[in-house]
Design a protein around this motif. Sequence first.
Motif, PDB file in Angstrom:
ATOM      1  N   UNK A  36       0.838  -1.192   0.000  1.00 41.74           N
ATOM      2  CA  UNK A  36       0.000   0.000   0.000  1.00 41.74           C
ATOM      3  C   UNK A  36       0.869   1.238   0.000  1.00 41.74           C
ATOM      4  N   UNK A  37       0.246   2.416   0.088  1.00 45.37           N
ATOM      5  CA  UNK A  37       1.007   3.666   0.034  1.00 45.37           C
ATOM      6  C   UNK A  37       1.628   4.060   1.369  1.00 45.37           C
ATOM      7  N   UNK A  38       2.108   3.076   2.107  1.00 44.71           N
ATOM      8  CA  UNK A  38       2.769   3.328   3.389  1.00 44.71           C
ATOM      9  C   UNK A  38       4.131   2.636   3.361  1.00 44.71           C
ATOM     10  N   UNK A  39       5.180   3.375   3.710  1.00 45.67           N
ATOM     11  CA  UNK A  39       6.536   2.836   3.688  1.00 45.67           C
ATOM     12  C   UNK A  39       6.825   2.124   5.006  1.00 45.67           C
ATOM     13  N   UNK A  40       7.237   0.857   4.966  1.00 41.26           N
ATOM     14  CA  UNK A  40       7.584   0.142   6.199  1.00 41.26           C
ATOM     15  C   UNK A  40       8.732   0.835   6.928  1.00 41.26           C
ATOM     16  N   UNK A  41       8.757   0.685   8.250  1.00 40.70           N
ATOM     17  CA  UNK A  41       9.795   1.330   9.056  1.00 40.70           C
ATOM     18  C   UNK A  41      11.199   0.944   8.608  1.00 40.70           C
ATOM     19  N   UNK A  42      11.378  -0.306   8.170  1.00 42.77           N
ATOM     20  CA  UNK A  42      12.725  -0.756   7.797  1.00 42.77           C
ATOM     21  C   UNK A  42      13.235  -0.059   6.534  1.00 42.77           C
ATOM     22  N   UNK A  43      12.329   0.532   5.737  1.00 47.91           N
ATOM     23  CA  UNK A  43      12.731   1.224   4.513  1.00 47.91           C
ATOM     24  C   UNK A  43      12.672   2.739   4.644  1.00 47.91           C
ATOM     25  N   UNK A  44      12.039   3.219   5.684  1.00 48.27           N
ATOM     26  CA  UNK A  44      11.855   4.661   5.821  1.00 48.27           C
ATOM     27  C   UNK A  44      13.201   5.359   5.992  1.00 48.27           C
ATOM     28  N   UNK A  45      13.448   6.276   5.076  1.00 50.98           N
ATOM     29  CA  UNK A  45      14.693   7.059   5.053  1.00 50.98           C
ATOM     30  C   UNK A  45      15.928   6.174   4.897  1.00 50.98           C
ATOM     31  N   UNK A  46      15.754   4.988   4.335  1.00 50.03           N
ATOM     32  CA  UNK A  46      16.906   4.128   4.041  1.00 50.03           C
ATOM     33  C   UNK A  46      17.667   4.694   2.842  1.00 50.03           C
ATOM     34  N   UNK A  47      18.935   4.410   2.771  1.00 47.74           N
ATOM     35  CA  UNK A  47      19.752   4.914   1.677  1.00 47.74           C
ATOM     36  C   UNK A  47      19.528   4.095   0.416  1.00 47.74           C
ATOM     37  N   UNK A  48      19.518   4.776  -0.736  1.00 47.50           N
ATOM     38  CA  UNK A  48      19.531   4.066  -2.008  1.00 47.50           C
ATOM     39  C   UNK A  48      18.193   3.688  -2.591  1.00 47.50           C
ATOM     40  N   UNK A  49      17.117   4.417  -2.271  1.00 48.86           N
ATOM     41  CA  UNK A  49      15.796   4.078  -2.802  1.00 48.86           C
ATOM     42  C   UNK A  49      15.617   4.594  -4.231  1.00 48.86           C
ATOM     43  N   UNK A  50      14.951   3.785  -5.043  1.00 48.27           N
ATOM     44  CA  UNK A  50      14.501   4.171  -6.379  1.00 48.27           C
ATOM     45  C   UNK A  50      13.069   3.685  -6.509  1.00 48.27           C
ATOM     46  N   UNK A  51      12.342   4.191  -7.511  1.00 48.98           N
ATOM     47  CA  UNK A  51      10.913   3.866  -7.595  1.00 48.98           C
ATOM     48  C   UNK A  51      10.427   3.811  -9.024  1.00 48.98           C
ATOM     49  N   UNK A  52       9.484   2.891  -9.244  1.00 51.15           N
ATOM     50  CA  UNK A  52       8.692   2.898 -10.468  1.00 51.15           C
ATOM     51  C   UNK A  52       7.237   2.717 -10.051  1.00 51.15           C
ATOM     52  N   UNK A  53       6.373   3.655 -10.449  1.00 54.26           N
ATOM     53  CA  UNK A  53       4.965   3.564 -10.076  1.00 54.26           C
ATOM     54  C   UNK A  53       4.218   4.817 -10.469  1.00 54.26           C
ATOM     55  N   UNK A  54       2.911   4.823 -10.234  1.00 54.59           N
ATOM     56  CA  UNK A  54       2.063   5.939 -10.625  1.00 54.59           C
ATOM     57  C   UNK A  54       2.231   7.165  -9.748  1.00 54.59           C
ATOM     58  N   UNK A  55       1.725   8.322 -10.212  1.00 55.28           N
ATOM     59  CA  UNK A  55       1.899   9.581  -9.489  1.00 55.28           C
ATOM     60  C   UNK A  55       1.299   9.592  -8.085  1.00 55.28           C
ATOM     61  N   UNK A  56       0.129   8.985  -7.897  1.00 56.38           N
ATOM     62  CA  UNK A  56      -0.496   8.986  -6.576  1.00 56.38           C
ATOM     63  C   UNK A  56       0.340   8.175  -5.597  1.00 56.38           C
ATOM     64  N   UNK A  57       0.733   6.982  -6.021  1.00 61.13           N
ATOM     65  CA  UNK A  57       1.578   6.135  -5.187  1.00 61.13           C
ATOM     66  C   UNK A  57       2.917   6.805  -4.909  1.00 61.13           C
ATOM     67  N   UNK A  58       3.547   7.339  -5.948  1.00 70.63           N
ATOM     68  CA  UNK A  58       4.857   7.971  -5.789  1.00 70.63           C
ATOM     69  C   UNK A  58       4.770   9.163  -4.845  1.00 70.63           C
ATOM     70  N   UNK A  59       3.721   9.966  -4.994  1.00 70.10           N
ATOM     71  CA  UNK A  59       3.571  11.121  -4.126  1.00 70.10           C
ATOM     72  C   UNK A  59       3.379  10.751  -2.668  1.00 70.10           C
ATOM     73  N   UNK A  60       2.759   9.597  -2.429  1.00 70.24           N
ATOM     74  CA  UNK A  60       2.488   9.168  -1.062  1.00 70.24           C
ATOM     75  C   UNK A  60       3.734   8.650  -0.351  1.00 70.24           C
ATOM     76  N   UNK A  61       4.672   8.072  -1.100  1.00 76.83           N
ATOM     77  CA  UNK A  61       5.819   7.421  -0.464  1.00 76.83           C
ATOM     78  C   UNK A  61       7.140   8.156  -0.656  1.00 76.83           C
ATOM     79  N   UNK A  62       7.179   9.163  -1.513  1.00 66.20           N
ATOM     80  CA  UNK A  62       8.448   9.799  -1.879  1.00 66.20           C
ATOM     81  C   UNK A  62       9.185  10.383  -0.680  1.00 66.20           C
ATOM     82  N   UNK A  63       8.498  11.116   0.171  1.00 71.23           N
ATOM     83  CA  UNK A  63       9.169  11.761   1.297  1.00 71.23           C
ATOM     84  C   UNK A  63       9.784  10.733   2.250  1.00 71.23           C
ATOM     85  N   UNK A  64       9.019   9.698   2.576  1.00 73.24           N
ATOM     86  CA  UNK A  64       9.526   8.694   3.515  1.00 73.24           C
ATOM     87  C   UNK A  64      10.679   7.891   2.927  1.00 73.24           C
TER      88      UNK A  64
END
Length: 267
Positions: A36-64
Amino acid sequence: MTTTDFLVLPPRPDSTAHLLAESARRAGLVVEQLTGPVVPDRLRHAAGAHLYGGPVFAGAVADDLGLALLEPDDDWLVRLPHAFTHREIALTTLGEARWSRTPMFVKPPRDKNLPAAVYADGSRLPGVDSLPADTAVLVSDIVTFLVEYRLFVLDGIVHDGSRYAYHGRLDPMPLDTCAHRAAVLAFAAELLDACAESLPSAVVVDVGLVSDPDRAEEHWAVVEANMAWFSSSYAADPDRVLDVVRRAAGPCDRLTPRDQAFIRPAR
């Protein structure tokens, strides 16, 4: 917290996401499909994140995830010289477009909240109950694209590409096997030489061959530009597509100064 670069996918990945996941694993990245559009604690602010997905999903998880999402300006197509578009294009609002009483092609500049299509007039556009009047839209003359290509651009150079439509019908084919390959690359080189600085360093540009029946001529023209982190790869090499996606949706701490103006939240 992970110390390895990883690729985040949405809960319902499309065919391109599956291809990119395979490429990511080959490249040594960890693939994380969220539920879902919630980032698990183990990934929150982890180094080295990249993403592929839609604008709504990306907007929800980008900051975390600490992501910088790159995308072209809404009015990039409008600002291009006519020699690159071969049609009149305006950035306006849905409310203004609803007043038009002539046929027109209408599309949203980025979010896919409105079907990109030819509308007989403004009365055929979605009403206020569906989309608000201040929704941004691009309105253009109606042209016929004989063939259309998707180009994944990295640092102002075509990194890979694919044909995706032929006479208006979906018909993917690798760019290297297409008869128009040389013409597409020549047009793209001219376009990017003229306006590469007006685009993020990683972006998708669609181009096509326009038929002008009134003059019995054909011209290469830009269809649109899109964010690489939400663009179908079609028949392009997924390994090379992943290169572009990783730059287009990567860690904020790797953002180059020239890309600062193209960060999604800033727009």
